[in-house]
Every structure is written in C-alpha cells, then in structure tokens.
Design a protein around this motif. Structure first.
Motif, PDB file in Angstrom:
ATOM      1  N   ARG A   1       0.586  -1.238   0.213  1.00  0.00           N
ATOM      2  CA  ARG A   1      -0.160   0.251   0.011  1.00  0.00           C
ATOM      3  C   ARG A   1       1.282   1.286  -0.408  1.00  0.00           C
ATOM      4  O   ARG A   1       0.388   2.286  -0.919  1.00  0.00           O
ATOM      5  CB  ARG A   1      -0.989   0.083   1.865  1.00  0.00           C
ATOM      6  N   ALA A   2       2.124   1.143   0.254  1.00  0.00           N
ATOM      7  CA  ALA A   2       2.269   2.729   0.575  1.00  0.00           C
ATOM      8  C   ALA A   2       3.662   2.108  -0.018  1.00  0.00           C
ATOM      9  O   ALA A   2       3.258   3.387  -1.243  1.00  0.00           O
ATOM     10  CB  ALA A   2       4.028   1.975   1.547  1.00  0.00           C
ATOM     11  N   GLY A   3       3.891   2.009  -1.108  1.00  0.00           N
ATOM     12  CA  GLY A   3       4.311   1.733  -2.279  1.00  0.00           C
ATOM     13  C   GLY A   3       4.089   1.775  -3.938  1.00  0.00           C
ATOM     14  O   GLY A   3       4.646   2.185  -4.762  1.00  0.00           O
ATOM     15  N   ASP A   4       2.635   1.019  -3.614  1.00  0.00           N
ATOM     16  CA  ASP A   4       1.486   1.694  -4.820  1.00  0.00           C
ATOM     17  C   ASP A   4       1.435   2.917  -5.612  1.00  0.00           C
ATOM     18  O   ASP A   4       1.402   4.063  -4.397  1.00  0.00           O
ATOM     19  CB  ASP A   4       0.335   0.808  -4.773  1.00  0.00           C
ATOM     20  N   ASP A   5       0.421   2.603  -6.693  1.00  0.00           N
ATOM     21  CA  ASP A   5       0.083   4.334  -6.667  1.00  0.00           C
ATOM     22  C   ASP A   5       1.927   5.215  -7.626  1.00  0.00           C
ATOM     23  O   ASP A   5       1.376   6.002  -7.572  1.00  0.00           O
ATOM     24  CB  ASP A   5      -0.657   4.365  -6.330  1.00  0.00           C
ATOM     25  N   GLY A   6       2.900   4.613  -7.864  1.00  0.00           N
ATOM     26  CA  GLY A   6       3.798   5.336  -8.257  1.00  0.00           C
ATOM     27  C   GLY A   6       4.445   5.618  -7.007  1.00  0.00           C
ATOM     28  O   GLY A   6       5.790   6.636  -7.350  1.00  0.00           O
ATOM     29  N   ALA A   7       4.412   5.657  -5.815  1.00  0.00           N
ATOM     30  CA  ALA A   7       4.870   6.408  -4.504  1.00  0.00           C
ATOM     31  C   ALA A   7       6.112   5.859  -5.158  1.00  0.00           C
ATOM     32  O   ALA A   7       7.480   6.728  -4.811  1.00  0.00           O
ATOM     33  CB  ALA A   7       4.286   5.541  -3.222  1.00  0.00           C
ATOM     34  N   ASP A   8       6.709   3.834  -4.570  1.00  0.00           N
ATOM     35  CA  ASP A   8       7.663   3.734  -4.968  1.00  0.00           C
ATOM     36  C   ASP A   8       7.713   2.151  -5.724  1.00  0.00           C
ATOM     37  O   ASP A   8       7.019   1.493  -5.205  1.00  0.00           O
ATOM     38  CB  ASP A   8       8.238   3.522  -3.656  1.00  0.00           C
TER      39      ASP A   8
END
Length: 279
Positions: free
Chosen positions: A167-174
């Motif tokens: 969830r923290a890395g998803d959607d282009g975050a990492d």
C-alpha cells in the motif's frame, strides 16, 4: 604541467544518478561516481558517503560480494547523532548477514543468536515508528515482514506487513517497494498452491521492476516466472527463460543471481524453502 577541470553538479542529481546506476546493476560505476565527488561540505559529504554504502549493499545482495560493512561504518561516522536512512542500511545489512549460518542460507531461528534476532526485529519496529514519511514506513514494514518470515519462520504474521508495504509503494509512490512486496506476497500464493494468483503478482512485480530500471531485480523476478512455467509443464519455456537470465546475470556481474538461474537449469526450485528448524 597539468591542469584540473572542476565541474559542478547539483548534489541531488548526483545522488539520483548514482542510485539509478546501482539499481541498474552498474555498481562499480555508481561507486566510482560517488568516490569522485569530493567535497569539504560536511552535510554533502555525509549524504555521498551514505549513498556509497547503499550502492555497496545492493551489490553485495545480487553479486554475493562483501563490500558494504566498511561503507556503512563510514556513513554512521558521518551521522554521529543518528540518521534514519543510515539506520535502515544497517538493518538491511544485519538482516542479510544473519540469514547465513555457517555459510548456508537458513530460514528460521535455528543456529542463530536469539538476542541478535530479537534486537533486529526491535530495530525494525523502531524504524517503522520513526519513519519520516509513508514510503520509508513502508520499507520498514517490508523488512519487519522479511525478518518475521525468514528469521522467525512466521509466514502468517509476515503477510500483513507485506500488504502494508505494498500500500505504501503503490500508485507510483515507490515502484521498487511495491515490486518487493508483490514478490513476497506472490511467494505466499505459490506456497499455498495458488499459482494463478502468484502469476498475477509476479508478472506485475516484473513490470514494476522494469519500469523502475532494476536490471538484476527484473531478472530475479523473471526467474520466478520460469518457476511457474515449469510448474505448468512448460519445461522448454522455463529452460529458455532461465538460460537467458543466467546469461544476463553473468554479464552484469550478478553472480549470486546467475548461480540461482544455473541451479534452476539443473533442476533446483529457487522457491523451495532452505533448511528450517524442522530439518
């Protein structure tokens, strides 16, 4: 008579370039770039030293070398009051070092110092709680999961930690964080016999790794796709893919990964669990 030419480069651009070289498997080039960036400014020197430690750690993981310890110690000296990113490098290094028992990769706590394992997990929790942003918290969650699964043999407790990392890395975050989480969640699917779900996650992880520019990471992910091909009865496809992985990994100096691909070609399943407490 000699003359010197000085070129000034924005520090953030320098560090980003070195990181991209490292992610692509160009570890020596990344290290030379950082080592050539001399500066008398203490804050800049500290960041460069820390970046060099990260390059060495990445190289050790894929190439099977042992270059990070000295670099991490140098970074810690540059941050005498502590620094989250340097602390995370130390956590990653300790995690990898404790995986080896008498030179052999071992899952679970058998043969390992219980106090060292407890301290490692406590440190991961501390980094999670003190993370300065959501992505770093996601990486701390990822390593809490890895420690829980690979040092304490508790896959069930690791799964929600991987999900939090995703969830923290998803959607282009990492993309690299999302790739790492999908890789291990797919491993859980494969272990439970759900190869369709594993394939979905592993294919997405492969694409994310490629988009982020990680050559060794993409190759290691493709090796898992070769496992699925073998499981599905496509031995010819599995062998063809693994042979190319071995060739590419050898060409970039990712010797540990090349050895895994060669072992797969010889019939070994790289997803099979190493020896555990039950063995």
């Amino acid at each position: 008579m000699t003359s010197e030419t000085h070129t000034f480069v924005d520090l953030d651009e320098l560090l980003d370039s070195a990181r991209e070289l490292s992610v692509a498997g160009r570890w020596e080039r990344a290290a030379r770039l950082l080592d050539a960036a001399g500066t008398d400014e203490s804050a800049a020197r500290a960041r460069i030293t820390r970046a060099a430690a990260e390059v060495a750690l990445d190289r050790d993981w894929f190439a099977g070398t042992d270059t990070a310890a000295e670099r991490i110690e140098a970074a810690e000296k540059e941050f005498p009051d502590g620094d989250w990113d340097t602390g995370f490098l130390r956590l990653r290094h300790t995690y990898g070092r404790l995986l080896l028992v008498d030179g052999t990769l071992r899952i679970g706590p058998a043969g390992k110092d219980p106090e060292a394992l407890a301290a490692l997990l406590d440190r991961a929790r501390e980094l999670y709680d003190s993370a300065p942003d959501a992505v770093r918290r996601g990486w701390a969650s990822m390593y809490r999961g890895l420690i829980t699964e690979n040092h304490f043999a508790d896959q069930a407790a690791a799964a929600p930690l991987y999900s939090a990392a995703l969830r923290a890395g998803d959607d282009g975050a990492d993309g690299l964080l999302a790739r790492e989480a999908l890789r291990h969640l797919g491993g859980h699917d494969h272990d439970s016999g759900d190869d369709e779900r594993a394939g979905e996650r592993w294919r997405r992880a492969t694409a994310l790794g490629a988009r982020a520019g990680t050559v060794p990471g993409t190759l290691s992910q493709q090796l898992l796709l070769a496992v699925l091909a073998r499981d599905a009865g496509d031995e010819a496809g599995a062998v063809a893919l693994a042979a190319e992985i071995a060739r590419w990994a050898g060409a970039i100096g990712a010797d540990r990964l090349a050895a895994q691909a060669d072992a797969f070609l010889a019939g070994t399943d790289p997803t099979a669990l190493p020896p555990s407490d039950a063995d």
